[in-house]
Design a protein around this motif. Structure first.
Motif, short mmCIF file in Angstrom:
data_model
loop_
_atom_site.label_atom_id
_atom_site.label_comp_id
_atom_site.label_asym_id
_atom_site.label_seq_id
_atom_site.Cartn_x
_atom_site.Cartn_y
_atom_site.Cartn_z
N GLN A 164 0.80 -1.22 0.00
CA GLN A 164 0.00 0.00 0.00
C GLN A 164 0.83 1.28 0.00
OE1 GLN A 164 -2.71 -1.20 3.32
NE2 GLN A 164 -4.27 -0.85 1.79
N GLN A 181 -1.55 -0.40 -8.45
CA GLN A 181 -2.22 -0.39 -7.14
C GLN A 181 -3.58 -1.08 -7.25
OE1 GLN A 181 -0.67 1.16 -4.39
NE2 GLN A 181 -2.27 0.23 -3.12
N ALA A 182 -4.34 -0.72 -8.29
CA ALA A 182 -5.66 -1.34 -8.48
C ALA A 182 -5.53 -2.83 -8.74
CB ALA A 182 -6.39 -0.66 -9.64
N ASP A 227 -4.78 -4.43 -5.44
CA ASP A 227 -5.97 -4.39 -4.57
C ASP A 227 -6.93 -5.53 -4.95
OD1 ASP A 227 -5.19 -2.20 -3.07
OD2 ASP A 227 -6.32 -0.75 -4.27
N THR A 286 -7.91 -8.86 -2.74
CA THR A 286 -9.30 -9.23 -2.46
C THR A 286 -9.48 -10.73 -2.68
OG1 THR A 286 -10.11 -7.05 -3.07
CG2 THR A 286 -11.69 -8.86 -3.17
N HIS A 323 -15.46 -4.10 -7.11
CA HIS A 323 -14.07 -4.52 -7.33
C HIS A 323 -13.73 -4.52 -8.82
CE1 HIS A 323 -14.85 -6.51 -3.32
NE2 HIS A 323 -13.76 -5.85 -3.07
N SER A 347 -13.24 -0.98 -10.13
CA SER A 347 -11.94 -0.38 -9.80
C SER A 347 -10.88 -0.78 -10.82
CB SER A 347 -11.49 -0.83 -8.41
OG SER A 347 -12.39 -0.35 -7.44
#
Lengths: 272, 272, 272, 272, 272, 272
Positions: free
Chosen positions: B180, B189-190, B193, B197, B208, B211
């Motif tokens: 992060q 980053q996406a 992420d 998840t 999600h 994003s």
């Protein structure tokens, strides 16, 4: 499976159920999910195709349990006619034997190469005939770990398989809610404790192996337990991302014992 | 890899390092882990064997980075001569190209059928050439999720691969400590992420997916990201249960930029 | 440090590296971070200034590893000329000895009074010469607890220091991923277990102390371990709020063993 | 403090309480914990000693709130006569002003050098007179974060200080149970949210800073809040490892409002 | 309660405090919350009403500790005149005996039928006179579990009750911060460990029961401990959803020991 | 229930099933668990007894679903003849109407006073006829929260009740695995989100209430949802400590749709 007190009644919620012949009825899901592929060491997939080839797909009856508008995946489901021949053969074989095609075949067919690798791996782990794990044991591992991962598809489908293999119609429900209070043997408890250690991705130590040995498992069984828990760590996550939904047939499968001495004409009496 | 500013320096900690010939030097790990198997839709494994057959295993030089007493697995490692021919071919090809054989090949060879399914799946996910994920992207997903799972083998080996593919010698270390706060693009980053998840087995929602779309990924990329995260959810757990240890070579691989202006004759001094 | 097989090669990624004289090379970071301040009981800081006064700052060479645009803190970094003299002296001494100024000095100089208290405390804990903890032990505690806290600065810089002190180039990487599976002695394992208890702010009981005694630590060692874990509980949080970034030099420091019998003229050959 | 409606009544639970002269009564803890040390930038500790020197330790009266058999630390408490003079001066000054010596002074005196660094840092953070944080704000941060860390010493002592500074006799109890439902202003809520982010060692982002700005704090206030939360991350852990116990006096301090119109001669009547 | 060293001093923070007669002062909360209802097996509530009927509600004095604008619930508080007679009787009896009406009565009166069931259950669990749990034990269970649940109302009110029953003015504060380090007997520690197991809804095993037996509790005590923890699992959640606020009187109740040798005429002047 | 498409098939797993007379068959569990007690404001329990008195217990047939050796509680189950008359009446009424006596009645009868308070409260919450929650809604809240608490008894029994009330045979299974991916309306999703907030004992804020209002619930509905979640927070914990086991009948209840076109004369073969 034949001759014992459980009748596998998938497809029963549709009218076409009674058209399934008795042969199909007693050739159950027991064999379906597991013996998809042969286990020659060289060509898992290729051999599977051969094995499929000797079967009679012309007899296949498709029980589309999901109405067309029921979404079973976030991703498109390919038309079967557009799929490679080996995959179609596999799917038809499964469908013929089990009476319906589990949605995981449809959902993963979106990616043929991954489909093949997934089922080759699955077959190796769940249909293994050596070692001390029964098929019911293997399904129980899947149920316990998939509940932890909140995976609807795997919990519903593998608890059905567990009911069938174990002939215990409520044990998987107990495990679904809380495997620690379920009516398990010490052996089963140790097996699930080990599987949950792997499922949670805890650091595995000699102490964990010793707990298995204390109830009669050896190191190869430990690998089997761990590999199943690990494989479903993957499967559960694939099911989450595709939003894979279970076939309705799975929910009641194996819940109702067959009444002894009932002939075929009776089947609609004790249908679930 | 050839001609750019990174020298892959594996093998450097052993004396035999300087004996690596220049051919091997420029055929790097970049290709090793990924193109093991061909991707014909029918016979993943079988084709792989063919592909291996055209290579020249007689040139192979084994760099046993692990001294005999170093335990790399809780389970026995089969002697190579006892393994099926297709597996030996595969291992020799990898070793020849990369300069050493990553321990995952040795550890999983304890179970040949699972070995084949594992690498067929691995190859499909990590060596895919379509879609928007670069090889560095794929490795970064493995690093981020494997750290969460505290998997030593996968973190050390795939952070090495990430350094090589990305030519960023410190980014994987940043991700190892805290993705992060790592110096990532919004796209990366996406991507991470979404991968996290899946790694945590959270329920995946449309939010999600959105994003990902916001930074230019499509739904097929989402599947790729998820499938890699899911596959390593499995791999990490297999590594835990086998206590798989990384080859020493991985630790420094890709950390040091090649010095500019150095002639080729020098490079074999410190190259892989 | 002198004469053994590790060459501390910070600064090596810049061209100016070769201008560092051999004295600097062998006067390592080993001494830098720890002996900043004298340990007179009365005036920690004041004595430090005196100690600095006997050094020769005129020889100092600044190796600005971070290009001007690299942000190393959320907060402004004061110009050195605007800082109090004692702080400038301290920073120059550290820079001279180590070859570069660790960013924690720059970042915390935003608050001079806190800077002094922080380094006085740091010095007391990390440079203590009594008790049973080696410097490598102290650094390993910092690495293990800082990873738990996801602190990039402390993990990267103190794993570098651990590599140097311990001469073990990969152990800190193992601890970064999972200290529970790292190749640690029982003594080191117990030490980190205790440190992690403090790091997580668990309730400390006699059982925890007993585990330390079982491997040869006494109660004063327990205080040392706990105080280091507690101090870095603070440091990690300060690093998070300032978004403190490690100097690039730290990433490779101590990774590559010095080749035996290599003369000075060779050093730029095997430099990282 | 003098003249308003709170009387600081520590020491009151012992019989010797009434021997405290009125001067001491109105020179409260308000000043004690904070102005221990002067704030010259150069010699925090040294100046403190000077400041202590102008006080009259011969007047000191020791109120040993803890009976000899009450254990206040896992570690030995040094005899005061064996401590360095500067520490004795500091402790006597605190005791004289506040009526009793908080146990943290006794417990940490086991390690003189750490004692000095600890209180120098503490003084800098908690007694700072610039910025937008009141003393009550600072104490509230300590209470909220120390409860999260389950630190008995810090919660009991700093909730007492908060009651005194804030003149709100129940707010700290509300924060102890659940700061999210406490009767806090939006400003206080944002301050504690930020402090808790630091306390939990979450990754700090611009969003967190923005939340502070939204209620009027600037970046320097953010540093102050974070540094206090970070310092008590350390303090709480030191208290855990030493099993530091609060003085009994702290429990009731600041709970009872002074009755209006009461003359000085009455004060021992309505003492708690 | 009468004649010992604790004076229950609620209502003291309002001017009307001095109007409380000495009878009320010594008829404490000790009896209030617990003996509300009789314990006939048939008609818990009805008998309660009878019991109430023999009391003299005309003597009741209402001490409205909460100013009209203080919100004590998210939901409307019914006017007492609009409530069923049995509830009014109960509330007046409690108020008369204790000096103020705990807000839980006001808040739950919004739902009369639930009010009756709640207090019938409460009375049965907290006022039970058989078994090995003292009233202080029961209150300590409530404090420890309600802190875990971050319930302001229950922590503040039941820590007050614990202080009164136990005559230990600081133990509940210790338990509020960290019951694991509180000065508890092994018996109390085991009791709270069991209660916390129930509070967290952990699976309860024979091991948990054995730990109770080891310190002298039997299985019926185990039920009592569990039922109290379970009932407050409910109560804490009701308090959260209604945002129930404690009466101010609770905060200081039981904190101050009665001064020995003080005449009765003094007590109402300055006691808290 | 009569005339619609679900046949409640409890008791079917025992041979005695067909002996159930048609009267019992059509008086289903639907009414059982909920209308146990009347709701007069004064004497909940007493009125219940009256209501029971008008029923004909002489018709009652006991279907002991649990064989004598099946342990349904850690605590002794009293002989019915030793229980107070009002409790026997209640149990016989429930048994007559539903066909079997749910084990919660047997297990809690160990404590008659708590039994009465428990069922009075239960009746009030689950059988409420005002507000916007349907009975299916109430059961769904119980299922979702009881799964979180891993309570076997409540999950199995209340998912059965949900299947009956909702006539949705699979929705409760979906909620058991993951309510966040279940096929719920936005209204149901918001209802369960609120219930889970209470279940987890999170701090409840206006935001939570607003989410309910957004889908049409008012503040009284919020109380209802919260009170059910809170009551089962208690019930789940009581079930854990008693190790309460569900009757086997619950597992299949409501799973099978009634076959269309079947005459009434058939229905008593497979109906409840």
């Amino acid at each position: 499976m034949t001759g014992d007190c459980f009748v596998i009644k998938w497809g029963c919620v549709t009218e076409s159920f009674t058209t399934i012949g008795p042969n199909e009825l007693f050739f159950g899901l027991t064999e379906m999910a597991c013996s998809i592929f042969s286990k020659s060491t060289r060509a898992l997939w290729k051999n599977y195709v051969k094995m499929s080839a000797v079967m009679k797909p012309e007899n296949t009856k498709h029980f589309s349990s999901d109405s067309p508008h029921d979404k079973i995946s976030r991703y498109p489901i390919p038309n079967r006619k557009d799929l490679p021949y080996d995959m179609v053969e596999a799917m038809e074989e499964v469908e013929t034997k089990g009476g319906f095609l589990p949605n995981v075949f449809k959902v993963l067919s979106h990616r043929p190469a991954e489909f093949r690798a997934f089922f080759a791996y699955y077959n190796e782990l769940m249909n293994k005939e050596t070692g001390n794990l029964t098929k019911a044991d293997r399904e129980l591992i899947v149920v316990a770990t998939s509940v932890y991962n909140k995976c609807l598809y795997c919990v519903i489908s593998h608890s059905a398989l567990h009911r069938i293999y174990s002939k215990k119609p409520t044990l998987s429900d107990e495990v679904i809610v809380n495997y620690q209070t379920a009516n398990l043997s010490p052996r089963e408890q140790a097996m699930l404790d080990f599987a949950m250690t792997v499922c949670r991705c805890d650091t595995v130590t000699e102490k964990h192996f010793q707990s298995l040995k204390d109830v009669g498992f050896d190191e190869e069984d430990a690998w089997d337990i761990a590999a199943i828990a690990a494989f479903f760590a993957m499967s559960n996550r694939l099911a989450h991302v595709t939003d894979m939904r279970p076939n309705l047939e799975f929910y009641n499968l194996g819940r109702v014992p067959r009444e002894k001495g009932k002939g075929k004409s009776d089947t609609n009496v004790n249908k679930v």
